[in-house]
Design an enzyme around this catalytic site. Structure first.
Site, PDB file in Angstrom:
ATOM      1  N   ASP A   1      38.985  28.645 -27.855  1.00 12.35           N
ATOM      2  CA  ASP A   1      37.998  29.668 -28.187  1.00 12.35           C
ATOM      3  C   ASP A   1      36.609  29.082 -27.970  1.00 12.35           C
ATOM      4  OD1 ASP A   1      36.372  31.590 -29.322  1.00 12.35           O
ATOM      5  OD2 ASP A   1      37.364  31.569 -31.288  1.00 12.35           O
TER       6      ASP A   1
ATOM      7  N   SER B   1      36.003  36.937 -36.443  1.00 12.63           N
ATOM      8  CA  SER B   1      34.979  36.986 -35.401  1.00 12.63           C
ATOM      9  C   SER B   1      33.667  37.552 -35.941  1.00 12.63           C
ATOM     10  CB  SER B   1      35.510  37.777 -34.197  1.00 12.63           C
ATOM     11  OG  SER B   1      34.708  37.607 -33.064  1.00 12.63           O
TER      12      SER B   1
ATOM     13  N   HIS C   1      40.471  32.949 -28.478  1.00 13.35           N
ATOM     14  CA  HIS C   1      39.791  33.891 -29.360  1.00 13.35           C
ATOM     15  C   HIS C   1      40.549  35.221 -29.400  1.00 13.35           C
ATOM     16  CE1 HIS C   1      36.411  35.291 -31.701  1.00 13.35           C
ATOM     17  NE2 HIS C   1      36.442  36.423 -31.007  1.00 13.35           N
TER      18      HIS C   1
END
Length: 298
Positions: free
Chosen positions: A238, A146, A268
């Site tokens: 996501d 991320s 996610h």
């Protein structure tokens, strides 16, 4: 059409039932507290490794994980959490698994969080750890998830331009651009954990309103030709999915070998949720194998 994985759906329902407000409705401190409070539920206690040592490299906090019979190589890991909430503690389980599965020492970087530190301070701290890790002469790879994937991409680009050898780059559902304008943001921007509003808030904490750097925050504006061989992992549910795919395409167009991995039924953050989602370890297994191979020179 692929549906949301059953374990991910159950986790999403459990998270939505928890008390609290969206991150964008609170302070960074409140977001950090909520993130820390959920860490054990999501990730579990973590696997044993041979040694775990906390320390500092050039005043940057690090946690070093050495597996049994570690090969003479290393992975520098930058954690996620929107640059605002992640810590060495909340990503401890991920780094233990990565160390065991890669067979090399993992150095997790406790970079200073936003908004106290804004772009490109955290990337600079990761670079300091990379440079210090190179002093022993062993090969180094970079990995992050991320927001951490965003940071290691910045670092890999700068390192490549400076002639600093990086063997491989592992990007787990990377944050790529502050534009938030891809189709997956339109279709998945609410209802799947990470929302468009929360991601916009994270970017606002991270970006300096008066930038004093030539280093672009949008990864698609980087010189990607200097990156090492890269694995890009995306998740089907996501909202960051399409920008991750766009980054993989751009890296390939720049002439760099890219391995694409897609977990079509996941959302996610799933790779950190090892206590709740069985496929989390599959994701870590995959990036560990990729980086181990690149560190071995293959």
């Amino acid at each position: 059409m692929t549906s949301l994985d059953a374990s991910a759906a159950a986790l999403l329902e459990a998270l939505q039932a928890l008390p609290g407000t969206p991150v964008e409705a609170g302070t960074p401190e409140e977001a950090q507290a909520a993130h820390a409070a959920r860490a054990e539920f999501l990730s579990g206690p973590g696997e044993p490794v041979e040694t775990v040592v906390d320390g500092q490299i050039d005043e940057v906090l690090v946690r070093v994980y050495r597996p049994v019979d570690a090969a003479p190589a290393g992975i520098v890991y930058a954690h996620g959490g929107g640059w605002v909430t992640g810590t060495l503690d909340t990503y401890d389980t991920v780094c233990r698994a990565l160390a065991n599965r890669s067979g090399v020492t993992v150095v997790s970087v406790g970079y200073t969080l936003a908004p106290e530190a804004q772009h490109p301070v955290a990337a600079g701290q990761v670079m300091k750890v990379v440079q210090a890790s190179m002093t022993e002469g062993n090969p180094i790879a970079l990995c992050g998830d991320s927001a951490g994937a965003h940071l290691v991409t910045l670092v890999a680009s700068v390192a490549g331009t400076a002639g600093i050898p990086i063997s491989g780059l592992g990007l787990i559902y990377p944050v790529v651009s502050p534009k938030l304008d891809t189709p997956s943001w339109e279709t998945l921007g609410s209802g799947y954990g990470l929302t468009r509003e929360s991601m916009r808030w994270y970017w606002e904490q991270y970006l300096n309103p008066e930038p004093r750097t030539a280093l672009p925050a949008d990864l698609l504006e980087l010189d990607l030709s200097k990156l090492p061989p890269t694995q890009v992992l995306t998740a089907g549910f996501d909202p960051l999915r399409d920008e991750g795919l766009a980054l993989a395409d751009a890296i390939e167009k720049a002439g760099v070998p890219v391995e694409r991995v897609s977990f079509d039924g996941q959302m996610h953050g799933f790779a950190r949720s090892m206590a709740q989602i069985p496929e989390a370890l599959d994701a870590i297994d995959g990036v560990a194998k990729f980086l181990r191979t690149k560190l071995a020179g293959a």
